[in-house]
Design a protein around this motif. Structure first.
Motif, PDB file in Angstrom:
ATOM      1  N   LEU A 373      61.183 147.340  51.905  1.00 21.59           N
ATOM      2  CA  LEU A 373      61.263 147.274  53.371  1.00 21.59           C
ATOM      3  C   LEU A 373      62.417 146.376  53.813  1.00 21.59           C
ATOM      4  N   PRO A 374      62.491 145.103  53.372  1.00 23.79           N
ATOM      5  CA  PRO A 374      63.658 144.295  53.765  1.00 23.79           C
ATOM      6  C   PRO A 374      64.960 144.812  53.154  1.00 23.79           C
ATOM      7  N   ALA A 375      64.898 145.466  51.985  1.00 25.83           N
ATOM      8  CA  ALA A 375      66.124 146.004  51.382  1.00 25.83           C
ATOM      9  C   ALA A 375      66.704 147.125  52.232  1.00 25.83           C
ATOM     10  N   VAL A 376      65.848 148.023  52.701  1.00 26.84           N
ATOM     11  CA  VAL A 376      66.310 149.118  53.567  1.00 26.84           C
ATOM     12  C   VAL A 376      66.802 148.565  54.897  1.00 26.84           C
ATOM     13  N   ARG A 377      66.057 147.618  55.448  1.00 24.09           N
ATOM     14  CA  ARG A 377      66.462 147.026  56.739  1.00 24.09           C
ATOM     15  C   ARG A 377      67.841 146.372  56.593  1.00 24.09           C
ATOM     16  N   ALA A 378      68.074 145.736  55.440  1.00 25.32           N
ATOM     17  CA  ALA A 378      69.373 145.099  55.197  1.00 25.32           C
ATOM     18  C   ALA A 378      70.496 146.132  55.189  1.00 25.32           C
ATOM     19  N   ASP A 379      70.249 147.294  54.608  1.00 27.41           N
ATOM     20  CA  ASP A 379      71.265 148.350  54.586  1.00 27.41           C
ATOM     21  C   ASP A 379      71.709 148.703  56.009  1.00 27.41           C
ATOM     22  N   PHE A 380      70.722 148.865  56.873  1.00 23.44           N
ATOM     23  CA  PHE A 380      71.046 149.227  58.259  1.00 23.44           C
ATOM     24  C   PHE A 380      71.800 148.092  58.959  1.00 23.44           C
ATOM     25  N   LEU A 381      71.384 146.853  58.712  1.00 23.50           N
ATOM     26  CA  LEU A 381      72.032 145.703  59.346  1.00 23.50           C
ATOM     27  C   LEU A 381      73.483 145.555  58.887  1.00 23.50           C
ATOM     28  N   ILE A 382      73.728 145.850  57.604  1.00 13.99           N
ATOM     29  CA  ILE A 382      75.106 145.788  57.092  1.00 13.99           C
ATOM     30  C   ILE A 382      75.979 146.800  57.822  1.00 13.99           C
ATOM     31  N   LYS A 383      75.471 148.024  57.993  1.00 14.55           N
ATOM     32  CA  LYS A 383      76.239 149.059  58.677  1.00 14.55           C
ATOM     33  C   LYS A 383      76.474 148.710  60.148  1.00 14.55           C
ATOM     34  N   LEU A 384      75.573 147.885  60.697  1.00 10.46           N
ATOM     35  CA  LEU A 384      75.731 147.425  62.075  1.00 10.46           C
ATOM     36  C   LEU A 384      76.518 146.107  62.150  1.00 10.46           C
ATOM     37  N   ARG A 385      77.000 145.649  60.958  1.00  8.71           N
ATOM     38  CA  ARG A 385      77.809 144.435  60.836  1.00  8.71           C
ATOM     39  C   ARG A 385      77.053 143.181  61.262  1.00  8.71           C
ATOM     40  N   ARG A 386      75.775 143.184  61.051  1.00 14.88           N
ATOM     41  CA  ARG A 386      74.942 141.996  61.317  1.00 14.88           C
ATOM     42  C   ARG A 386      74.662 141.345  59.960  1.00 14.88           C
ATOM     43  N   PHE A 387      75.712 140.750  59.377  1.00 15.85           N
ATOM     44  CA  PHE A 387      75.695 140.352  57.973  1.00 15.85           C
ATOM     45  C   PHE A 387      74.763 139.175  57.688  1.00 15.85           C
ATOM     46  N   ASP A 388      74.658 138.236  58.590  1.00 20.52           N
ATOM     47  CA  ASP A 388      73.779 137.088  58.350  1.00 20.52           C
ATOM     48  C   ASP A 388      72.318 137.539  58.236  1.00 20.52           C
ATOM     49  N   GLU A 389      71.913 138.419  59.139  1.00 22.55           N
ATOM     50  CA  GLU A 389      70.557 138.944  59.087  1.00 22.55           C
ATOM     51  C   GLU A 389      70.342 139.766  57.812  1.00 22.55           C
ATOM     52  N   ALA A 390      71.360 140.539  57.451  1.00 22.02           N
ATOM     53  CA  ALA A 390      71.258 141.366  56.246  1.00 22.02           C
ATOM     54  C   ALA A 390      71.100 140.495  55.006  1.00 22.02           C
ATOM     55  N   ARG A 391      71.857 139.390  54.953  1.00 19.96           N
ATOM     56  CA  ARG A 391      71.764 138.491  53.802  1.00 19.96           C
ATOM     57  C   ARG A 391      70.355 137.922  53.669  1.00 19.96           C
ATOM     58  N   GLU A 393      67.587 139.282  54.709  1.00 21.44           N
ATOM     59  CA  GLU A 393      66.677 140.358  54.310  1.00 21.44           C
ATOM     60  C   GLU A 393      66.806 140.660  52.816  1.00 21.44           C
ATOM     61  N   LEU A 394      68.032 140.655  52.294  1.00 23.13           N
ATOM     62  CA  LEU A 394      68.238 140.919  50.872  1.00 23.13           C
ATOM     63  C   LEU A 394      67.657 139.800  50.014  1.00 23.13           C
ATOM     64  N   ALA A 395      67.787 138.569  50.486  1.00 20.07           N
ATOM     65  CA  ALA A 395      67.185 137.447  49.749  1.00 20.07           C
ATOM     66  C   ALA A 395      65.660 137.571  49.732  1.00 20.07           C
ATOM     67  N   ARG A 396      65.098 137.990  50.848  1.00 19.01           N
ATOM     68  CA  ARG A 396      63.642 138.196  50.901  1.00 19.01           C
ATOM     69  C   ARG A 396      63.231 139.323  49.961  1.00 19.01           C
ATOM     70  N   ALA A 397      63.996 140.407  49.947  1.00 14.80           N
ATOM     71  CA  ALA A 397      63.684 141.516  49.042  1.00 14.80           C
ATOM     72  C   ALA A 397      63.726 141.058  47.589  1.00 14.80           C
ATOM     73  N   ALA A 398      64.725 140.248  47.246  1.00 15.50           N
ATOM     74  CA  ALA A 398      64.847 139.743  45.879  1.00 15.50           C
ATOM     75  C   ALA A 398      63.655 138.884  45.491  1.00 15.50           C
ATOM     76  N   SER A 399      63.121 138.152  46.457  1.00 14.06           N
ATOM     77  CA  SER A 399      61.974 137.281  46.162  1.00 14.06           C
ATOM     78  C   SER A 399      60.681 138.076  45.961  1.00 14.06           C
ATOM     79  N   LEU A 400      60.665 139.320  46.421  1.00 16.29           N
ATOM     80  CA  LEU A 400      59.431 140.118  46.362  1.00 16.29           C
ATOM     81  C   LEU A 400      59.360 141.032  45.140  1.00 16.29           C
ATOM     82  N   THR A 401      60.510 141.378  44.544  1.00 15.76           N
ATOM     83  CA  THR A 401      60.474 142.288  43.404  1.00 15.76           C
ATOM     84  C   THR A 401      60.135 141.542  42.117  1.00 15.76           C
TER      85      THR A 401
END
Length: 420
Positions: A373-391, A393-401
Motif C-alpha cells: 500500500l505505501p509502496a504503490v502510493r509512493a509510486d504515484f507521489l513520485i510521478k506527481l513530484r512529491r518526493f518527500d512524501e514518497a520517500r 512512504e517507501l521507508a514505511r513500506a520497507a519497514s513492513l516487508t
C-alpha cells in the motif's frame, strides 16, 4: 551404480507417489495409512532394486507391493469383507498379467483416485497452512525437509502440521471422494486456493533473503496442470493454469544475476519464456470456450496476458487492464483488488486518479500492515513530484516487508528520492 539406482528411485518416487498414495487411500480410506503403506513400498524398492534392477514398470511394482501391505493391514484389523476378497483377486490377477495389462488395470481408476486425493488434502476443514503442507507432501512428492526449506519454517512445525492434518481428516471422517453437486464449486475453490498460495509464495516470497523461490512455482504449476487434466470441464482450473503459466514466464527476468529484484517496467522482455506464455494463452482460451462468465482466476489471467502480449511497456493496454480489474472488483471485492486497480487506473488516467483510489484505502484494516500500500502510493507521489512524501512512504513500506531483497529495493528507491 548404487548411486544411479538411488537417483532413479528418488525420481520414480517423485513421479509415482501421488498415484500410489491415491490408489492406496481408495482401499484403506485413510490418507495417513495410505502414505505409510506407500512409504513401506518405497522401503521395499530401496532394499530390492539395487540387487534386482529397476523393474520395467516401477509404478506398477510399487502399487502391487503397496496393495499387498494394504491387504495385510486389513487382515490385522480383521476387516475381511467382500472388498478384501476383491482386492485379493485383483492382486493375483495383476501378478498373472503382463506389464501392459497391469498398466491398463491401474490406469482405469488412477484419475479418479488422484482427484479424490486432491480434494481430500485440500478439504476446508483444514487450515490453509495445513492444506498447503499436506498437498505438497502427498501430491507434490516433497519431503518434510523440502517443504520446511521452501517456506522458511522449522521442520518440526511442518511435520506437526502434516500429522495434525491427517488426524483431523481421520477424526472428522472426511470421505475419500470427489464432491458432487453444489459442494463441488466450494471444494474446487479450496483446491485452487491451495495451488495459488503455493505459486504466490514462490513468485513473491513473503520472507527470507530470496525474492523468489522458483521451485514452488514449478510445484504449483505441476499440480495445476494435473487438476486441469483430471477436471477438464472446470473453467476456473484452466483460468488458474493460464495465470500461473504467464506469471511463471517472467521468472528469469525478475532478478539480476545477484538476485536483486527487477520490477516489471524494467524487465528485459526478451527473457520472458515464450513457451510458457503460449501455454498460458492456450489455457485461457480453453477456459473461455467452456462458456460461462469468467471467474476470478480467468480475469487475473487476462490481466497477465495483457502484459505478456505487449512488446514494450509503452504498448501495454492499461485501459483494458483497468477494465478487467473493475470486473474482478465486482466479482470478488477486496482492498487488495482495489489497490491493483488503482495501479491500472493511474497508468491509464494519470497518477492523481490512482492516488485518489489509494487514499481511500489507507483506513482499511486488512491493508494496515501491507507493505505494498505505501509502496504503490509512493509510486504515484513520485510521478506527481512529491518526493518527500514518497520517500516517507517507501521507508514505511520497507519497514513492513519481511523479505530482505524487497526491503533493500524499497530503501534504494527511498534514497533516490533525496536527489530530486
Amino acid at each position: 551404480m548404487a548411486t544411479d539406482v538411488q537417483k532413479t528411485i528418488d525420481a520414480v518416487w517423485r513421479i509415482e507417489s501421488p498415484r500410489l498414495i491415491a490408489g492406496l487411500a481408495r482401499i484403506v480410506r485413510d490418507i495417513g495409512q495410505a502414505e505409510d503403506l506407500a512409504q513401506e513400498a518405497l522401503v521395499a524398492a530401496l532394499e530390492q532394486w539395487p540387487e534386482t534392477g529397476i523393474p520395467r514398470n516401477p509404478g506398477a511394482w510399487l502399487m502391487t507391493v503397496g496393495k499387498h501391505r494394504a491387504l495385510d493391514l486389513l487382515r490385522r484389523n480383521k476387516r475381511l469383507d467382500r472388498k478384501h476378497e476383491e482386492l485379493g483377486r485383483e492382486i493375483v490377477s495383476q501378478q498373472d498379467n503382463t506389464v501392459k495389462d497391469r498398466d491398463a488395470s491401474l490406469d482405469d481408476e488412477v484419475g479418479d483416485d488422484l482427484l479424490r486425493l486432491i480434494f481430500t488434502a485440500c478439504h476446508p476443514v483444514l487450515s490453509a497452512e495445513a492444506r498447503v503442507a499436506l498437498t505438497l507432501r502427498l501430491l507434490g512428492g516433497l519431503t518434510t525437509t523440502e517443504i520446511a526449506r521452501a517456506f522458511l519454517v522449522p521442520e518440526p512445525t511442518i511435520a506437526q502440521r502434516i500429522v495434525r492434518a491427517k488426524r483431523t481428516l481421520a477424526e472428522a471422517k472426511i470421505p475419500f471422494e470427489v464432491p458432487r453437486g453444489s459442494e463441488l464449486a466450494t471444494r474446487l475453490s479450496s483446491v485452487l486456493e491451495v495451488i495459488y498460495l503455493v505459486f504466490n509464495e514462490g513468485y513473491s516470497a513473503t520472507s527470507g533473503d530470496d525474492w523468489m523461490r522458483p521451485a514452488l512455482c514449478e510445484d504449483a504449476l505441476r499440480l495445476g496442470r494435473m487438476v486441469a487434466e483430471l477436471a477438464p470441464a472446470e473453467q476456473e482450473v484452466h483460468g488458474l493454469v493460464g495465470l500461473m503459466e504467464i506469471q511463471a514466464s517472467r521468472l528469469k527476468a525478475r532478478t539480476d544475476p545477484s538476485g536483486h529484484p527487477i520490477l516489471l517496467a524494467d524487465q528485459n522482455r526478451a527473457r520472458w519464456d515464450q513457451l510458457l506464455i503460449h501455454r498460458g494463452l492456450a489455457a485461457i482460451e480453453r477456459s473461455g470456450k467452456l462458456g460461462a462468465d469468467p471467474g476470478p482466476y480467468e480475469l487475473q489471467a487476462w490481466i497477465a496476458a495483457c502484459h505478456a502480449i505487449a512488446r514494450t511497456v509503452e504498448e501495454t493496454d492499461w485501459p483494458r487492464i483497468a477494465h478487467f480489474y473493475g470486473l474482478l472488483a465486482k466479482l470478488t471485492p477486496s482492498p487488495i483488488v482495489e489497490l491493483n486497480r488503482a495501479v491500472a487506473v493511474a497508468q491509464s488516467a494519470g497518477p492523481e486518479a490512482g492516488l485518489q483510489i489509494v487514499n481511500a484505502l489507507t483506513e482499511e484494516p486488512v491493508l494496515r500492515n501491507y507493505h505494498l500500500l505505501p509502496a504503490v502510493r509512493a509510486d504515484f507521489l513520485i510521478k506527481l513530484r512529491r518526493f518527500d512524501e514518497a520517500r516517507d512512504e517507501l521507508a514505511r513500506a520497507a519497514s513492513l516487508t519481511n523479505n530482505s531483497r524487497e526491503r533493500d529495493l524499497l530503501l534504494e528507491r527511498a534514497a533516490a528520492c533525496r536527489i530530486y
